[in-house]
Design a protein around this motif. Structure first.
Motif, PDB file in Angstrom:
ATOM      1  N   ASN A   1      -4.161  -4.124   7.850  1.00 23.86           N
ATOM      2  CA  ASN A   1      -2.804  -4.102   7.336  1.00 23.86           C
ATOM      3  C   ASN A   1      -2.275  -5.494   7.015  1.00 23.86           C
ATOM      4  O   ASN A   1      -1.096  -5.721   6.986  1.00 23.86           O
ATOM      5  CB  ASN A   1      -1.882  -3.380   8.306  1.00 23.86           C
ATOM      6  CG  ASN A   1      -2.028  -3.911   9.699  1.00 23.86           C
ATOM      7  OD1 ASN A   1      -2.845  -4.801   9.918  1.00 23.86           O
ATOM      8  ND2 ASN A   1      -1.259  -3.388  10.625  1.00 23.86           N
ATOM      9  N   HIS A   2      -3.182  -6.398   6.747  1.00 19.62           N
ATOM     10  CA  HIS A   2      -2.673  -7.717   6.370  1.00 19.62           C
ATOM     11  C   HIS A   2      -2.630  -7.867   4.861  1.00 19.62           C
ATOM     12  O   HIS A   2      -2.327  -8.925   4.337  1.00 19.62           O
ATOM     13  CB  HIS A   2      -3.531  -8.818   6.992  1.00 19.62           C
ATOM     14  CG  HIS A   2      -3.648  -8.675   8.474  1.00 19.62           C
ATOM     15  ND1 HIS A   2      -2.555  -8.617   9.293  1.00 19.62           N
ATOM     16  CD2 HIS A   2      -4.724  -8.532   9.280  1.00 19.62           C
ATOM     17  CE1 HIS A   2      -2.959  -8.458  10.547  1.00 19.62           C
ATOM     18  NE2 HIS A   2      -4.267  -8.390  10.559  1.00 19.62           N
ATOM     19  N   GLY A   3      -2.962  -6.814   4.194  1.00 18.67           N
ATOM     20  CA  GLY A   3      -2.949  -6.878   2.745  1.00 18.67           C
ATOM     21  C   GLY A   3      -1.553  -6.700   2.198  1.00 18.67           C
ATOM     22  O   GLY A   3      -0.596  -7.247   2.729  1.00 18.67           O
ATOM     23  N   LYS A   4      -1.437  -5.912   1.170  1.00 18.02           N
ATOM     24  CA  LYS A   4      -0.131  -5.728   0.545  1.00 18.02           C
ATOM     25  C   LYS A   4       0.693  -4.667   1.243  1.00 18.02           C
ATOM     26  O   LYS A   4       1.840  -4.433   0.872  1.00 18.02           O
ATOM     27  CB  LYS A   4      -0.317  -5.360  -0.937  1.00 18.02           C
ATOM     28  CG  LYS A   4      -0.104  -6.547  -1.859  1.00 18.02           C
ATOM     29  CD  LYS A   4       0.216  -6.095  -3.284  1.00 18.02           C
ATOM     30  CE  LYS A   4       1.671  -5.685  -3.434  1.00 18.02           C
ATOM     31  NZ  LYS A   4       1.943  -5.115  -4.757  1.00 18.02           N
ATOM     32  N   ALA A   5       0.091  -4.061   2.231  1.00 19.60           N
ATOM     33  CA  ALA A   5       0.783  -2.948   2.875  1.00 19.60           C
ATOM     34  C   ALA A   5       2.071  -3.399   3.550  1.00 19.60           C
ATOM     35  O   ALA A   5       2.243  -4.561   3.896  1.00 19.60           O
ATOM     36  CB  ALA A   5      -0.142  -2.312   3.897  1.00 19.60           C
ATOM     37  N   TYR A   6       2.959  -2.443   3.709  1.00 19.53           N
ATOM     38  CA  TYR A   6       4.179  -2.706   4.465  1.00 19.53           C
ATOM     39  C   TYR A   6       3.849  -2.673   5.950  1.00 19.53           C
ATOM     40  O   TYR A   6       2.869  -2.060   6.377  1.00 19.53           O
ATOM     41  CB  TYR A   6       5.206  -1.612   4.217  1.00 19.53           C
ATOM     42  CG  TYR A   6       5.765  -1.542   2.823  1.00 19.53           C
ATOM     43  CD1 TYR A   6       6.655  -2.514   2.372  1.00 19.53           C
ATOM     44  CD2 TYR A   6       5.434  -0.491   1.976  1.00 19.53           C
ATOM     45  CE1 TYR A   6       7.195  -2.432   1.104  1.00 19.53           C
ATOM     46  CE2 TYR A   6       5.965  -0.404   0.702  1.00 19.53           C
ATOM     47  CZ  TYR A   6       6.850  -1.380   0.263  1.00 19.53           C
ATOM     48  OH  TYR A   6       7.380  -1.289  -0.978  1.00 19.53           O
ATOM     49  N   LYS A   7       4.691  -3.321   6.699  1.00 20.66           N
ATOM     50  CA  LYS A   7       4.598  -3.199   8.149  1.00 20.66           C
ATOM     51  C   LYS A   7       6.047  -3.125   8.635  1.00 20.66           C
ATOM     52  O   LYS A   7       6.669  -4.140   8.914  1.00 20.66           O
ATOM     53  CB  LYS A   7       3.877  -4.419   8.722  1.00 20.66           C
ATOM     54  CG  LYS A   7       3.576  -4.298  10.191  1.00 20.66           C
ATOM     55  CD  LYS A   7       2.788  -5.505  10.654  1.00 20.66           C
ATOM     56  CE  LYS A   7       2.649  -5.506  12.151  1.00 20.66           C
ATOM     57  NZ  LYS A   7       2.054  -6.757  12.628  1.00 20.66           N
ATOM     58  N   PHE A   8       6.537  -1.900   8.633  1.00 15.73           N
ATOM     59  CA  PHE A   8       7.950  -1.754   8.960  1.00 15.73           C
ATOM     60  C   PHE A   8       8.200  -1.977  10.446  1.00 15.73           C
ATOM     61  O   PHE A   8       7.425  -1.524  11.294  1.00 15.73           O
ATOM     62  CB  PHE A   8       8.445  -0.372   8.541  1.00 15.73           C
ATOM     63  CG  PHE A   8       8.474  -0.193   7.053  1.00 15.73           C
ATOM     64  CD1 PHE A   8       9.362  -0.931   6.288  1.00 15.73           C
ATOM     65  CD2 PHE A   8       7.593   0.660   6.416  1.00 15.73           C
ATOM     66  CE1 PHE A   8       9.386  -0.802   4.904  1.00 15.73           C
ATOM     67  CE2 PHE A   8       7.610   0.815   5.038  1.00 15.73           C
ATOM     68  CZ  PHE A   8       8.509   0.072   4.275  1.00 15.73           C
ATOM     69  N   GLY A   9       9.246  -2.681  10.710  1.00 16.38           N
ATOM     70  CA  GLY A   9       9.564  -2.984  12.103  1.00 16.38           C
ATOM     71  C   GLY A   9      11.057  -3.108  12.304  1.00 16.38           C
ATOM     72  O   GLY A   9      11.846  -3.082  11.354  1.00 16.38           O
ATOM     73  N   MET A  10      11.408  -3.245  13.550  1.00 18.05           N
ATOM     74  CA  MET A  10      12.821  -3.235  13.911  1.00 18.05           C
ATOM     75  C   MET A  10      13.097  -4.378  14.884  1.00 18.05           C
ATOM     76  O   MET A  10      12.253  -4.684  15.721  1.00 18.05           O
ATOM     77  CB  MET A  10      13.119  -1.892  14.593  1.00 18.05           C
ATOM     78  CG  MET A  10      14.563  -1.590  14.789  1.00 18.05           C
ATOM     79  SD  MET A  10      14.770   0.051  15.504  1.00 18.05           S
ATOM     80  CE  MET A  10      14.815   1.079  14.052  1.00 18.05           C
ATOM     81  N   VAL A  11      14.237  -4.986  14.726  1.00 12.70           N
ATOM     82  CA  VAL A  11      14.644  -6.022  15.666  1.00 12.70           C
ATOM     83  C   VAL A  11      15.993  -5.610  16.236  1.00 12.70           C
ATOM     84  O   VAL A  11      16.912  -5.277  15.487  1.00 12.70           O
ATOM     85  CB  VAL A  11      14.769  -7.399  14.980  1.00 12.70           C
ATOM     86  CG1 VAL A  11      15.162  -8.455  16.003  1.00 12.70           C
ATOM     87  CG2 VAL A  11      13.463  -7.770  14.298  1.00 12.70           C
ATOM     88  N   ILE A  12      16.094  -5.606  17.544  1.00 14.13           N
ATOM     89  CA  ILE A  12      17.341  -5.186  18.180  1.00 14.13           C
ATOM     90  C   ILE A  12      17.905  -6.343  19.000  1.00 14.13           C
ATOM     91  O   ILE A  12      17.230  -6.875  19.885  1.00 14.13           O
ATOM     92  CB  ILE A  12      17.117  -3.947  19.076  1.00 14.13           C
ATOM     93  CG1 ILE A  12      16.489  -2.818  18.246  1.00 14.13           C
ATOM     94  CG2 ILE A  12      18.424  -3.496  19.703  1.00 14.13           C
ATOM     95  CD1 ILE A  12      16.128  -1.580  19.036  1.00 14.13           C
ATOM     96  N   ASP A  13      19.107  -6.743  18.647  1.00 18.01           N
ATOM     97  CA  ASP A  13      19.766  -7.832  19.364  1.00 18.01           C
ATOM     98  C   ASP A  13      20.477  -7.248  20.581  1.00 18.01           C
ATOM     99  O   ASP A  13      21.503  -6.583  20.463  1.00 18.01           O
ATOM    100  CB  ASP A  13      20.776  -8.522  18.435  1.00 18.01           C
ATOM    101  CG  ASP A  13      21.350  -9.785  19.067  1.00 18.01           C
ATOM    102  OD1 ASP A  13      21.437  -9.832  20.316  1.00 18.01           O
ATOM    103  OD2 ASP A  13      21.703 -10.721  18.323  1.00 18.01           O
TER     104      ASP A  13
END
Lengths: 782, 272, 412, 237
Positions: free
Chosen positions: B5-17
């Motif tokens: 998954n280091h190619g053009k793929a997305y890597k959706f993630g979330m950051v919570i403060d």
């Protein structure tokens, strides 16, 4: 017929082989698994075109803008409206749950009249005629003043219509709930001589001291405050929370000052003292203030930080530090109004806190305290009153209370304050208190109220000492509820004329507290009506017309929509198109007057009910945003988010410090009996380090009575058992099923204890309002 | 199906403060409402209450008045698994391939109708992010009107969990395809329901592979260390288990960051 | 009444007594079937399992019966592959027990899943990375093998044996049994192992997680080894039980002692491996994840450190010592203690690897999760026991389970 | 348990050999024979074979012939719709089966779309008359049975396939656009699926890409075209 065994074997094997080699078993295996994926009792939502419609949420006074997502016209989700000045896309959990209120099968689905323990369906015409008939009768008897109405607020055109009905009939007995908003209004009138409500520019203030105000527990306009609170980091703004318990607000604050409950005013005056003695106050602003010298002398003598430190439990150095930071901040702001601000609280506490605002002079400036004049944007046509109405109207309200003066007169300390009564406080102000109304009813042999109308309020749940309130309501011969739900008060009504929910109706909205701008908004129906309910405005207009005479002619409109268009006037077009009109506050032209003479009689705030000897602990109601504690009960979604340290099965969980638990002899999870001078309840115990020893915290918003009503009969005589004629079967924990009646909401009903069963009302001599903010209590293992 | 998954793929993630989170519960309800999550009369047994997004309440364990609390919203972490190869704890154990790792999105996805309810994935997930439908989902009569067609209601006997509102990604893609942008989706076009609802703005969502996205800017994920945050104030839950979650937390408070993982005596001080 | 079916010359209790006994156990069985029906019709809400306790009592029972049923494959392996001929006198019993245990395990799995109608997805949509897939395949295959191993015994029933076809079939099957025994042993190794792998691969659960070899965690090998080691203990326990109930000697001492000795050495080697594994896990694997050993055994008395002691010392070292030392082994009472402790030890190990895995908190702010099974779970867990009792009683009554029975009876 | 193996053996040994008789009487006779002719010779195997063949044939054939017709219920469409005619008039599938602005696929058009042309009756067919009087005038949407209706758990993006991958409607839907009549809709009584999903053939064998719309068919094409079957959520919701 006997089959030979070998033949039988052949038969069996043949059948097995034949079946195996046919597609039947394989297809059946596959199909039965697909059947389990398409169980007919698991709902399949219909798909369609997605649209969004905007309106305003009116579940709380915050009035957020919302976008309702629809699929082929069916409302499926509520989201916050982006760009709306109140909430800018954010939304609280109750707002999101709006559709659960809308589609709730336990709503009152049609007008109903109670006979014995059975509710009978009636048509709207019958229901309106019944109510109008009673009103007419009272008018004929010359007892129009015995018609009373309770509404959460008097803002907006719908409440206006109810008030107008009362006035046109000849009654002054229109009551609103007693909240911090009322206290602030009284205080502004007393200190600044203005008829205005308070507003707080939290989003622009760089230093806020909050005396128990739960900004993130639902105080004021909840979402606005959430946004302001979370932007604090970027704005480099500070929040100091004065609270006996580590509430969410306290946890989020930069500084938490855990002053003993009831000493908040002392702490405020202590900070005043430190500011004055450090010459840190805004001398320019105070220059013309009345009795400032007296006030300075008073606080320096009696509320020096060292003295206050003893009563509050907060270090003097800390008090001084906060005082200095506060005074030196660019736009400091001090705020009173405990928890969600749903109770009036002690006026003197508000005064002590507001003294801080007066000392810094951050009034009517960005990031400060605002006095906002009530702008009546609605232009009502004058109403007609016949002789009977005029005569009745002359009588003062049944729940009349005198306020403001009592705090000053006869004070031993009057000497240091000016003996000349200032222009702003030279009169006894009479207002009407709902608490007082019910007190009077209970005290009289025959209820002075003959007919009570309840609109958008649930006094049997939200007022202190609910037992007494219910007794009073029961004493009133005829109670009309306009509730959408079988709430605690509607259960005691004789007639229910069910209103639309906020999603089903249009109305004008005046956004209130904790906003730094005036917002007039227009909500429009985005769904339904799901049931045979009516717009509450239409209901009143219909009643008025049925009462006939001058009452009818005071309501010249065909329906509510027409009324709204006419009373809003020119801006209606803009409103219905844009959805809202917002305008920034403008400071009043004249410099603001400050009068410190209110402190002349200061003897601390309204004390708690109960004596310390037999009730060694202090019981404090605590608010959480996850539980609705005002007119609306919480939705199933909201209840689902409630932690098991607040509600466990059907038990309220109280919060105490482990130290208190040791003293009382209870441990975590135990059942305990909590006793106050007003009542007692069995609860469970949760130990929490963040609460001050000797204080017991009990969550608000629980303890809704589940209706004890019997059957609901439709017109055709059949019992109402749910929308589709089928009794809904709800599987509850443990796997057992039980039938749920159509009007019983078991998602919140019957869960926990209502705080107001345990806390009695205490009249604040300064305001005449119910100022109970807690009660003395004891607990024992149960 | 192993793609890296280091190619053009997305890597959706979330950051919570976590310093912004107020524990108000909007995210939980937004999630329930968006995803047709059912509810029961009694939801106080938190161990059998379906909450794809759950807010934990953490305390620092100190006595009054030094106590502090922190609310920690916990969606599915969408773990990349050891080495970030997509072998999330739950995905690798599912016997029926009812849950798998989307190499093009980094989202741990699921077919509810494939799941036969063995609950192995629940045992495998250290975050308790997976929930079993112990009961038939039942809505009070008429209330099923609000159910969304974008998310299929689950039946009794299957496991469910947060999907990062995948249907919103699908909707965004539909629009993108329709506008002939193929699957070129702007940051704002795909946001989860909780992110959108959070009144405190504590949740940020986006593509961790895209340095322009806010989530990347906030935590600065280190691609050489399976996305470990380079922002010292950021952390992932149970980093040491090498589950490689795509949900990051930020807090200025040291005790909160410490509570994000397990440390033996003295280890935390050393690790700082 | 049923004398024609009873093996020739064997003494059995009168039929009414037997029928009454079966009826009593049958009632328990029906209770279990009722509970099972409830679980199927109403769903798993009939249990007290929850989202923290996704695996519970009956999964433990599943693992435990498979472990103690391990006697079947291991005895088969010893007899047919390693040619320890004495064991032919106990292999039948081992096979019957194995059959019961494995069919019970399959039944439990069928109850345990939330969507029984989709149970076959595990084969159809198999995920080869999942230990549970391996379990399902090996379990069902090995069950087929056990059925094949069980058939010749059934065919040896006095009446069936009279049919020439069945007689010959039985004879022919016997002669190829080595192949099945070897296949069975192979399958069972993987099956036992994959059950061990179920917990061992959970790298999100530091209490369960073990490093390992190739694709298998150490628990894979430990489970196989322990099943082989402790399975015979259960076979012997059942033998002793039968001997106690029937007040007859059914298996010669030398057979018992051989099996006991082998079991003893197996337990010895197993427990050494287990101790090494525990030490490595406690001092390397867990600390890397931030846990000290005591973190797994604190907070509540139920999962105190005693459980580790009981598993290793009481259920491991003690039986190992008794069974390896000739003097102790041949002391009847000590032997009984040893085999009972062995059965207890392996059951406890399975308990720990299922239940305690779920109970130990992983997130620093999480809490210990304890649960109490519902009656439906208890009933469905007892169901296979009742079923096993009935089946083994029938087998004992009508089949020549103990080949030495007659000889021993005559000698008396 | 009273009935022992020995008895069974005797019976089988002695059963009748009336293989020439028809089944029913054979059974009856067998019953009689076994009671009174216990010591006759063994010829029961033949009877067993006969029963085997008979029951095999019955089960085998009913599995292939009867079962499929029982499994599916047939439902007629509300009225006939002539696709060919409409395609000729409007020019293509997209004119009625269109995308919405947000990229979602509208599927079967609503009345509002139809009455853009059918403001009043255009032709003289009875079907159109039904449409006009029963549905348009009464304001009811036509309750079409949709042959290609996938279950609720499926997410299918028409945009990704038609706009993105430039696929032809025919690939999945076949030549429905050339049809002049609507075939009856067959619904699987157990699953509620349209028969077209599983395929007309009872084994689910397909010859054309549009014969079947099962998940495997999607996966096969995805594997070929994109190199991956895709993750669950790509097609499931």
């Amino acid at each position: 017929m006997k089959i030979d065994r070998r033949s039988f074997l052949g038969l069996g094997l043949g059948a097995a082989a034949g079946v195996t080699l046919s597609p039947m078993p394989w297809k059946l295996t596959d199909d039965s698994s697909i059947w389990s994926q398409n169980w007919p009792w698991t709902p399949v939502p219909n798909d369609g075109e997605i649209t969004f419609e905007d309106t305003i949420c009116t579940l709380c006074p915050g009035n957020c803008g919302i976008s309702v997502k629809k699929v082929d016209g069916r409302a499926i989700k509520i989201e916050g409206k982006k760009g709306y000045p109140v909430n800018d896309g954010g939304i609280c959990l109750h707002g999101i749950s709006g559709l659960q209120y809308l589609y709730d099968p336990s709503r009152v689905q049609f007008p109903m009249v109670k006979s014995g323990d059975t509710w009978k369906q009636v048509s709207w015409d019958e229901a309106v005629a019944l109510v109008a008939g009673k009103v007419k009768e009272l008018r004929q008897k010359g007892m129009a003043e015995s018609l009373a109405c309770v509404s959460a607020t008097d803002k907006g055109s719908v409440a206006g219509l109810y008030k107008r009905l009362l006035t046109s009939v000849g009654s002054q007995n229109f009551y609103t709930l007693e909240t911090m908003e009322k206290s602030w209004e009284m205080l502004i009138s007393r200190i600044h001589g203005l008829k205005a409500f308070a507003s707080f520019d939290l989003a622009n203030s760089d230093y806020v001291i909050s005396f128990g105000a739960g900004f993130i527990e639902g105080w004021g306009s909840p979402v606005t405050n959430f946004i302001a609170n979370s932007s604090r980091k970027e704005r480099k703004a500070k929040l100091v929370q004065v609270e006996y318990r580590l509430s969410n607000t306290a946890a989020s604050a930069d500084t938490w000052l855990p002053a003993k409950p009831g000493t908040e005013a002392d702490l405020a005056l202590g900070i005043c003292s430190a500011i004055i003695s450090g010459n840190l106050y805004n001398a320019e602003f105070i220059k013309n203030a009345k009795d400032f010298e007296a006030f300075a002398k008073f606080v320096n003598e009696k509320y020096a930080p060292e003295l206050v430190s003893r009563t509050t439990g907060i270090d003097a150095s800390k008090i001084k530090a906060v005082a200095s930071e506060f005074a030196k901040a660019k736009s400091p702001l001090a705020i009173a109004g405990r928890g969600k601000g749903e109770s009036a609280g002690s006026l003197m506490e508000f005064a002590a806190v507001h003294a801080l605002n007066c000392l810094t002079g951050n009034i009517n400036k960005a990031g400060g305290f605002w006095t906002v004049e009530r702008q009546d944007t609605l232009t009502w046509s004058s109403l007609e009153m016949d002789d009977s109405a005029t005569k009745s109207y002359a009588k003062s309200p049944i729940g009349a209370v005198d306020s403001l003066v009592s705090g000053v007169s006869g004070s031993a300390d009057a000497g240091v304050f000016s003996s000349v009564v200032s222009a702003v406080s030279n009169q006894v102000v009479t207002s009407a208190s709902l608490t007082k109304l019910f007190e009077v009813i209970n005290a009289s042999e025959k209820s002075p109220v003959e007919l009570l109308m309840v609109y958008n309020a649930n006094p049997c749940f939200t007022l202190h000492n609910t037992k007494a309130v219910k007794a009073a309501v029961n004493k009133i011969p005829f109670v009309v509820s306009f509730s959408s739900y079988m709430d605690d008060t509607a259960q005691l009504a004789d007639v229910i004329l069910p209103s639309h929910t906020f999603l089903e109706m249009s109305q004008d909205i005046q956004s209130g507290a904790s906003l730094a701008q005036n917002i007039t908004a227009f909500s429009k129906p985005v769904a339904g009506p799901v049931f045979d309910t009516k717009h509450p405005g239409d209901a009143v207009i219909a009643i008025a017309k049925a009462v006939e005479g001058t009452v009818a002619s005071s309501f010249p409109w065909e329906n509510y929509q027409e009324c709204l268009e006419s009373i809003i006037g020119d801006s209606f077009a803009t409103l219905s198109e844009e959805g809202y009109i917002a305008s920034e506050f403008t400071p009043p032209a004249a410099p603001i007057v400050v009068d410190f003479s209110i402190f002349a009689g200061f003897k601390g705030i309204t004390p708690l009910e109960g004596e310390a000897k037999s009730y060694p602990l202090t019981l404090m109601p605590i608010d959480t945003i996850r539980l609705a504690s005002a007119t609306f009960a919480s939705s199933p979604f909201a209840v689902k988010t409630v932690e098991d340290t607040v509600l466990l099965e059907n038990d309220t969980v109280i919060e105490i410090n482990p130290e208190t638990a040791d003293k009382v002899g209870v441990s975590d999870g135990d059942y305990a009996l909590i006793t106050t001078p007003v009542g007692e309840a069995k609860v469970r115990v949760n130990l929490f380090d963040g609460i001050m020893p000797d204080v017991v915290a009990i969550p608000e918003g629980l303890g809704h009575t589940i209706s004890g009503i019997g059957q609901v009969l439709r017109k055709d005589g059949t019992a109402l058992t749910g929308k589709k004629g089928a009794t809904s079967i709800i599987t509850v924990t443990g796997g057992t099923s039980k039938n749920i009646g159509p009007l019983e909401n078991r998602y919140i009903g019957g869960k926990g204890v209502n705080v107001n069963d345990l806390i009695g009302s205490v009249v604040d001599p300064a305001s005449g309002l119910d100022a109970a903010w807690g009660i003395r209590a004891r607990i024992s293992k149960a | 199906m192993t793609q890296d998954n280091h190619g053009k793929a997305y890597k959706f993630g979330m950051v919570i403060d976590l310093d912004k989170c107020t524990g108000c519960g909007s995210c939980m309800v937004a999630c329930m409402s968006e995803n047709n999550v059912p509810f029961k009369e009694d939801e106080t047994n938190k161990k059998d209450s379906i909450t794809w997004m759950k807010v934990f309440k953490l305390t620092n364990g100190k006595p009054f008045p030094d106590t502090d609390i922190c609310y920690m919203p916990r969606p599915c972490m969408h773990c990349g698994g050891k080495g970030d190869h997509g072998h999330s704890p739950c995905v690798s154990v599912c016997p029926a391939t009812a849950t798998d790792y989307g190499y093009d999105t980094g989202i741990v996805s699921q077919i509810y109708t494939r799941c036969f309810g063995c609950r192995y994935c629940m045992g495998a997930c250290p975050y308790h992010a997976r929930y079993f439908n112990w009961w038939d989902p039942k809505w009070p009569d008429g209330m099923e009107e609000y159910l969304s067609p974008s998310v299929s209601p689950r039946m009794r006997g299957v496991v469910e969990k947060c999907s990062f509102c995948y249907h919103r990604y699908q909707a965004a893609r539909d629009r993108a395809y329709h506008e002939e942008r193929r699957d070129n989706i702007e940051e704002g076009e795909y946001q989860t329901a909780c992110t959108q609802a959070c009144p405190a703005g504590a949740i940020t969502f986006g593509d961790l592979n895209n340095p322009e996205h806010e989530v990347s800017k906030l935590v600065k994920p280190d691609t050489h260390q399976c996305g470990k945050p380079r922002n010292p104030k950021a952390f992932r839950l149970l980093e040491r288990l090498q589950t490689n979650p795509k949900v990051y937390y930020i807090s200025e408070r040291e005790w909160v960051r410490k509570a994000g993982d397990n440390y033996r005596d003295g280890e935390w001080e050393k690790s700082k | 009444m049923d004398s024609a079916l009873i093996p020739k010359g064997a003494k059995r209790c009168p039929f009414p007594v037997f029928a009454t006994g079966i009826a009593v156990v049958g009632a328990v069985l029906l209770w279990g079937v009722y509970a099972m029906g409830l679980c199927w019709l109403k769903g798993l809400n009939q249990t007290n399992m929850n989202d923290y306790y996704g695996f519970a009592l009956w999964i433990w029972a599943d693992l435990a019966v498979i472990a103690i049923g391990g006697g079947a494959f291991f005895t088969g392996l010893l007899k047919y592959v390693f040619g320890i001929d004495e064991l032919k006198n106990i292999i039948n019993l081992a096979v019957v027990i194995g059959f019961i245990c494995y069919s019970s395990a399959l039944l439990i799995l069928a109850i345990d899943i939330g969507q029984p109608l989709r149970g076959w997805f595990i084969f159809w949509h198999a995920n080869v990375h999942s230990m549970l897939t391996e379990v399902a395949f090996c379990l069902s295959l090995y069950f087929s093998v056990l059925t094949i191993e069980f058939i010749p015994l059934i065919l040896e029933n006095r009446q069936i044996d009279k049919v020439p076809f069945f007689h010959n079939l039985s004879h022919n099957m016997h002669s190829v049994m080595a192949v099945f025994a070897a296949t069975g042993a192979f399958l069972s190794c993987f099956h036992q192992g994959s059950l061990g792998g179920v917990a061992g691969v959970l790298y999100g659960r530091p209490f369960a997680y073990r490093e390992g070899l190739l694709v298998w965690p150490w628990t894979f090998f430990l489970f196989t080894w322990s099943a082989a080691a402790y399975g015979p203990c259960f076979t012997l326990t059942v033998t002793k039980l039968f001997e106690g109930i029937t007040r007859k000697k059914l298996v010669k001492d030398n057979v018992v002692h051989i099996l006991a000795k082998i079991s003893g050495w197996m337990i010895t080697t197993y427990i050494i491996a287990k101790i090494i594994d525990t030490i490595y896990w406690a001092f390397v694997t867990a600390p890397d994840m931030g846990f000290s050993l005591i973190d797994f055994y604190s907070n509540n008395s139920f999962y105190g450190i005693w459980i580790l002691f009981a598993e290793i010392v009481l259920g491991g070292i003690v039986p190992a010592v008794i069974l390896t030392v000739k003097k102790y082994r041949e002391n009847n009472k000590l032997l009984l203690v040893a085999i009972l402790l062995g059965v207890f030890g392996v059951c406890l190990n399975r308990w720990v690897m299922v239940l305690q895995v779920m109970a130990v908190p992983v997130m620093s702010f999480d809490t210990w999760a304890l649960y109490v099974p519902s009656w439906q779970e208890i009933a469905t867990t007892i169901l296979p026991v009742a079923y096993g009792v009935i089946l083994i009683s029938l087998a004992y009554r009508y089949l020549p389970v103990f080949p030495q029975e007659q000889e021993l009876y005559d000698a008396k | 348990m009273g009935f022992s193996m020995s008895e069974l053996k005797k019976k089988t040994e002695n059963s009748s050999s009336d293989t020439t008789e028809d089944e029913e009487s054979g059974e009856q006779k067998t019953g009689v024979h076994c009671c009174d002719k216990k010591d006759k010779g063994d010829s029961g195997v033949g009877m067993g074979v006969l029963f085997f063949i008979a029951s095999f044939a019955i089960c085998f054939l009913s599995g292939w012939l009867l079962f499929p017709s029982l499994l599916y219920s047939k439902k007629e469409q509300p009225f006939n719709f002539n696709h060919a005619l409409h395609v000729a008039e409007t020019g293509g599938c997209e004119s009625c089966h269109a995308f919405r602005d947000d990229g979602t696929f509208a599927g079967v058009p609503k009345n509002s779309a139809c009455i853009e042309c059918h403001e009043s009756q255009l032709g003289e067919t009875e079907d159109e008359a039904i449409f006009m009087t029963e549905y348009v005038e009464k304001g009811i949407e036509v309750p079409w049975h949709i042959y290609s209706k996938q279950p609720d758990c499926v997410f299918f993006s028409h945009a990704a396939h038609v706009t993105g991958a430039k696929m032809d409607c025919v690939t999945c839907h076949g030549h429905i656009g050339e049809s002049t009549t609507m075939k009856p809709y067959q619904e699987n009584r157990i699953t509620g699926y349209s028969r077209d999903i599983w395929g007309e053939n009872i084994w689910g064998v397909k010859k054309n890409s549009w014969d079947r719309m099962k998940m495997d068919d999607c996966a096969e094409c995805h594997q070929e075209e994109t190199g991956s079957k895709g993750a669950c959520f790509q097609c499931h919701k």
